[in-house]
Motif scaffolding. Structure first.
Motif: not given
Length: 255
Positions: A59, A84-85, A87-90, A93, A107, A111, A113-114
């Motif tokens: 990230a 894992f970190h 994927r929860w960004g903004m 895709k 997971d 799950h 995320g992006i």
């Protein structure tokens, strides 16, 4: 095109926790001797392509410059933990390509995320990502695993980790390819020094050199290095043939 190796270590990395061998002791005081999780990065004017995501600071590394796509060799933790970190960004895709593995890891697939996990890449079927030709080729490992042939302009890179030897169908495919062109850079799994018996999941030096002599690339770079391999190399500094070298973290190659 710039091809680099941000990480060249095995799952334990170097230094290994609790190890007092001379290689691990040197790595604690000299950052250049350390080895992070094995991965590669291909940079072109059209975009950046990351191979494997074991680095935990993805990230931070790519927040400013972006990342066009990710290729996964397989779903072992040291090759996916950085996702894992991330994927929860903004933002947009990020496409992720890899072999078919319904279990994936934890997971991530459930799950994402992006992250946009694409349909499994088909073996030996070439496709394009940001102007880079990508051909997945099956490897031998304890999970479904791909190596990748990467083509850009007239340059050809073969990235083959994690593997112990090469499957017969992959050998046949590469031998056919070599009738038409030569591999400019072969990046090869070599986790262990020479062994008396065949390793289970990764090449030792004997197997890596056998593949090097079979494929006859312009240059072979050994990666996925363990501290045992580093220790053996420190005692056998002149053991590698011409056109074969051991990678260090952040080594890069220009084409």
């Amino acid at each position: 095109m710039r091809f680099s190796l941000p990480g060249t270590g095995d799952v334990r990395q170097v230094p290994v926790f609790g190890c007092e061998c001379k290689v691990c002791c040197q790595a604690r005081v000299n950052v250049r001797r350390r080895r992070r999780p094995c991965c590669a990065l291909l940079e072109t004017p059209q975009g950046d392509l990351l191979i494997d995501a074991g680095l935990t600071d993805l990230a931070e590394r790519f927040e400013q410059k972006g990342l066009n796509a990710i290729l996964l060799t397989h779903y072992h933790v040291d090759h996916v933990q950085g996702l894992f970190h991330l994927r929860w960004g903004m933002g947009e895709k990020i496409p992720v390509y890899g072999p078919s593995d319904v279990q994936g890891y934890a997971d991530l697939l459930k799950h994402p995320g992006i992250l946009k996990f694409m349909p499994a890449a088909e073996p030996f079927q070439r496709f394009e990502l940001s102007g880079i030709g990508v051909t997945p080729i099956p490897l031998q490992h304890s999970k479904p695993t791909y190596g990748y042939l990467l083509e850009y302009n007239n340059s050809l890179i073969a990235y083959l980790t994690d593997t112990v030897g090469l499957p017969e169908q992959t050998q046949i495919f590469l031998k056919q390819l070599l009738k038409e062109r030569r591999i400019d850079l072969l990046v090869m799994d070599c986790s262990y020094p020479p062994q008396n018996t065949t390793p289970r999941n990764h090449n030792d030096l004997n197997m890596a050199l056998e593949i090097h002599h079979s494929l006859r690339p312009c240059r072979t770079v050994l990666t996925h290095i363990s501290h045992e391999m580093d220790l053996w190399l420190s005692d056998h500094p002149d053991s590698l043939p011409d056109h074969v070298q051991v990678a260090r973290d952040d080594d890069d190659f220009l084409f």
